[in-house]
Design a protein around this motif. Structure first.
Motif, PDB file in Angstrom:
ATOM      1  N   LEU A 196       0.924  -1.230  -0.034  1.00 33.41           N
ATOM      2  CA  LEU A 196       0.059  -0.018   0.086  1.00 33.41           C
ATOM      3  C   LEU A 196       0.923   1.233   0.192  1.00 33.41           C
ATOM      4  O   LEU A 196       0.406   2.324   0.102  1.00 33.41           O
ATOM      5  N   GLY A 197       2.215   1.059  -0.154  1.00 34.41           N
ATOM      6  CA  GLY A 197       2.828   2.245  -0.366  1.00 34.41           C
ATOM      7  C   GLY A 197       3.623   2.889   0.782  1.00 34.41           C
ATOM      8  O   GLY A 197       4.246   4.056   0.861  1.00 34.41           O
ATOM      9  N   TYR A 198       3.479   2.152   2.077  1.00 34.25           N
ATOM     10  CA  TYR A 198       4.099   2.458   3.209  1.00 34.25           C
ATOM     11  C   TYR A 198       5.576   2.196   3.529  1.00 34.25           C
ATOM     12  O   TYR A 198       5.714   0.878   3.030  1.00 34.25           O
ATOM     13  N   GLN A 199       6.323   2.880   3.986  1.00 33.65           N
ATOM     14  CA  GLN A 199       7.811   2.387   4.022  1.00 33.65           C
ATOM     15  C   GLN A 199       7.819   1.464   4.954  1.00 33.65           C
ATOM     16  O   GLN A 199       9.224   0.783   5.292  1.00 33.65           O
ATOM     17  N   SER A 200       7.254   1.791   6.111  1.00 33.53           N
ATOM     18  CA  SER A 200       7.188   0.567   7.436  1.00 33.53           C
ATOM     19  C   SER A 200       5.909   0.273   7.876  1.00 33.53           C
ATOM     20  O   SER A 200       4.943   0.879   7.584  1.00 33.53           O
ATOM     21  N   GLN A 201       6.008  -0.968   8.417  1.00 29.40           N
ATOM     22  CA  GLN A 201       4.841  -1.576   9.095  1.00 29.40           C
ATOM     23  C   GLN A 201       4.384  -0.485  10.194  1.00 29.40           C
ATOM     24  O   GLN A 201       3.059  -0.310  10.394  1.00 29.40           O
ATOM     25  N   SER A 202       5.162  -0.001  11.148  1.00 26.10           N
ATOM     26  CA  SER A 202       4.681   0.934  11.998  1.00 26.10           C
ATOM     27  C   SER A 202       4.011   2.139  11.748  1.00 26.10           C
ATOM     28  O   SER A 202       2.681   2.341  12.121  1.00 26.10           O
ATOM     29  N   ALA A 203       4.345   2.701  10.567  1.00 29.66           N
ATOM     30  CA  ALA A 203       3.629   3.759  10.007  1.00 29.66           C
ATOM     31  C   ALA A 203       2.003   3.501   9.379  1.00 29.66           C
ATOM     32  O   ALA A 203       1.429   4.177   9.678  1.00 29.66           O
ATOM     33  N   PHE A 204       1.979   2.219   8.655  1.00 27.70           N
ATOM     34  CA  PHE A 204       0.753   1.876   8.341  1.00 27.70           C
ATOM     35  C   PHE A 204      -0.183   1.507   9.614  1.00 27.70           C
ATOM     36  O   PHE A 204      -1.202   1.949   9.641  1.00 27.70           O
ATOM     37  N   SER A 205       0.396   0.714  10.597  1.00 26.89           N
ATOM     38  CA  SER A 205      -0.346   0.701  11.716  1.00 26.89           C
ATOM     39  C   SER A 205      -0.698   2.005  12.403  1.00 26.89           C
ATOM     40  O   SER A 205      -2.136   1.918  13.153  1.00 26.89           O
ATOM     41  N   ALA A 206      -0.107   2.831  12.543  1.00 25.93           N
ATOM     42  CA  ALA A 206      -0.205   4.181  13.530  1.00 25.93           C
ATOM     43  C   ALA A 206      -1.593   4.677  12.490  1.00 25.93           C
ATOM     44  O   ALA A 206      -2.352   5.376  13.211  1.00 25.93           O
ATOM     45  N   MET A 207      -1.640   4.609  11.180  1.00 29.78           N
ATOM     46  CA  MET A 207      -2.511   5.344  10.370  1.00 29.78           C
ATOM     47  C   MET A 207      -3.853   4.530  10.481  1.00 29.78           C
ATOM     48  O   MET A 207      -5.042   5.155  10.850  1.00 29.78           O
TER      49      MET A 207
END
Length: 297
Positions: free
Chosen positions: A240-251
């Protein structure tokens, strides 16, 4: 490098012909129709005089109206009021139960489409309604309680507003098809024959949000089928274009109030409880609903 998330191509187009025995009436204000649905089936745009609740104990649906699209995860349901023009696509193979609700039986407060959580009680009520030859009084009692549960269910932020202006619509469809694409707004606008300023104005004018705000909703919608497949979270984030798992999880947590894992686990628990209710494709009592040409709506 992230691999594009390819759209599901329709393998079969169905038309929304509802067999008479499933149409709700004053005597039978809520009818239930259950059947397995293969991935890729698209039910063409249609409307009907009754409301419906589409609930998949397994599989993912995409429901589209004139102005919005919803991605409906397993063990959640979408409410569609009477006379709303809509189209349905089966994104992943699904076992579907649809409640058809007579227009006069629709309670106040359910005048717009919404995706809702399916509580344990609502799941059991739908299963109980899906019983042949229910006495009319029991059918009415179960139906009334099911509608009350739908009213009380928490709506989920899974709506992605869709424009009518053809250039903006084309841009939005392309983002939904490949949310991992990192094209700038300028490049995306150019691809549909418009300037950046025009597209930015149309987003505000038609959808009331910026391009970046809309894209986040689109990413969430595309995340649902990927998560429901049980893919590793890092893989979903990358797709989905996120550089990290944590950034996606936070969103995800900002939007849903819980982690992606918790969201999907809750759906899995419902599916496990539903396994005994969802018959196999060759179950003798259900085989007619699995025949080719059986429409979904």
């Amino acid at each position: 490098m992230a691999q594009p998330v390819q759209p599901v191509l329709s393998e079969r187009v169905d038309f929304a012909d509802i067999p008479p025995e499933f149409a709700p009436t004053p005597r039978h204000p809520i009818r239930v129709r259950s059947r397995p649905m293969p991935a890729g089936v698209r039910v063409t745009r249609h409307t009907h005089a009754w409301a419906q609740v589409a609930y998949a104990s397994r599989g993912v649906l995409r429901m589209t109206t004139v102005g919005t699209t919803w991605m409906v995860p397993p063990s959640r349901a979408i409410w569609v009021p009477p006379h709303v023009l809509h189209e349905v696509t089966i994104v992943e193979e699904a076992f579907l139960r649809t409640l058809y609700v007579y227009e006069d039986a629709v309670p106040q407060g359910l005048d717009a489409c919404r995706v809702v959580e399916v509580s344990g009680l609502l799941r059991e009520l739908i299963a109980a309604l899906d019983t042949p030859d229910l006495p009319p009084e029991r059918e009415r009692l179960l139906g009334s309680l099911a509608l009350d549960e739908i009213i009380r269910s928490e709506p989920l932020p899974l709506a992605v507003p869709m424009p009518t202006e053809k250039r903006l619509r084309a841009l939005c469809e392309s983002v939904l098809a490949d949310p991992a694409a990192t094209d700038s707004l300028e490049r995306s606008a150019s691809a549909v024959g418009a300037s950046t300023r025009t597209i930015a104005r149309l987003f505000r004018q038609e959808l009331g949000v910026s391009f970046s705000q809309w894209r986040q909703q689109a990413v969430l919608a595309r995340a649902i089928p990927l998560l429901s497949q049980g893919r590793p979270l890092a893989q979903v984030a990358q797709a989905l274009g996120y550089q990290s798992q944590s950034a996606f999880s936070a969103m995800f947590r900002r939007q849903f109030g819980e982690s992606p894992r918790a969201f999907i686990v809750r759906g899995a628990e419902h599916r496990a409880a539903d396994n005994d209710d969802a018959p196999d494709l060759l179950d003798g009592e259900r085989v007619d609903s699995a025949l080719p040409g059986s429409p979904m709506s």
